[in-house]
Motif scaffolding. Structure first.
Motif, PDB file in Angstrom:
ATOM      1  N   ASP A   1       0.859  -1.182   0.000  1.00 62.73           N
ATOM      2  CA  ASP A   1       0.000   0.000   0.000  1.00 62.73           C
ATOM      3  C   ASP A   1       0.894   1.231   0.000  1.00 62.73           C
TER       4      ASP A   1
ATOM      5  N   ASN B   1       0.962   5.336  -0.259  1.00 64.55           N
ATOM      6  CA  ASN B   1       0.207   6.574  -0.116  1.00 64.55           C
ATOM      7  C   ASN B   1       1.150   7.697  -0.531  1.00 64.55           C
TER       8      ASN B   1
ATOM      9  N   GLN C   1      -0.980   3.880  -4.726  1.00 65.17           N
ATOM     10  CA  GLN C   1      -1.724   2.710  -5.179  1.00 65.17           C
ATOM     11  C   GLN C   1      -1.541   1.562  -4.204  1.00 65.17           C
TER      12      GLN C   1
ATOM     13  N   PHE D   1      -1.439  -2.761  -4.288  1.00 69.52           N
ATOM     14  CA  PHE D   1      -1.367  -3.909  -5.186  1.00 69.52           C
ATOM     15  C   PHE D   1      -0.845  -5.124  -4.428  1.00 69.52           C
TER      16      PHE D   1
END
Length: 167
Positions: A141, A143, A154, A156
């Motif tokens: 994650d 940020n 994103q 993923f």
């Protein structure tokens, strides 16, 4: 780091202080940024082996824990399967420095590198003392804000494998 029987736990905090190139023109007046991160991990060797403590490592003269030596190295006879380990890790890396507020540009030499958090679950297979296979699932994650202050991060998922040979 430490272990008790076939359970291993480790963690680390790191802090980076960077020095900007005073001859770059644009960043001559910008202050030097700092970044930090940390991780915690734990593993359990299902087949009972332990990781041996080494007071120094050959590659960097620092203490470390060695990979376990399988009690029954893998063989094609179907009776010996090596050592198996399950592991989990959480890491948090902050590459922002004076990032400012979302929706606004930042100034003064700010760095919007983002914040990254990773959850990892792994299965490690030690075929013998020199060969290991890793199978990892990671949830990443990120940020991050771009220059105008819009979210461009994103999240993923990653599946990874690695075959490692050591002496």
């Amino acid at each position: 780091a430490g272990n008790r029987r076939n359970v291993y736990v480790a963690g680390e905090f790191f802090h980076y202080a960077l020095e900007r190139d005073s001859g770059c023109g644009v960043c001559v007046s910008a202050p030097n940024p700092n970044f930090s991160g940390w991780y915690l991990m734990a593993s359990w060797i299902l087949t009972g082996e332990t990781k041996t403590y080494l007071p120094y490592a050959l590659n960097n003269n620092m203490a470390t824990f060695a990979n376990p030596r399988p009690n029954a190295p893998f063989a094609f006879d179907g009776k010996h399967w090596g050592a198996w380990e399950i592991a989990a890790r959480y890491s948090d890396l902050d590459l922002d420095w004076r990032a400012g507020t979302p929706g606004a540009a930042c100034g003064g030499g700010c760095v919007r590198g983002g914040e990254q958090r990773i959850w990892t679950l792994g299965l490690n297979w030690y075929l013998n003392a020199n060969v290991r296979m890793l199978f990892d699932y990671m949830h990443v994650d990120v940020n991050r804000l771009n220059a105008p202050g819009q979210q461009i991060g994103q999240a993923f998922n990653v599946l990874g494998t690695r075959l490692q040979f050591t002496n």
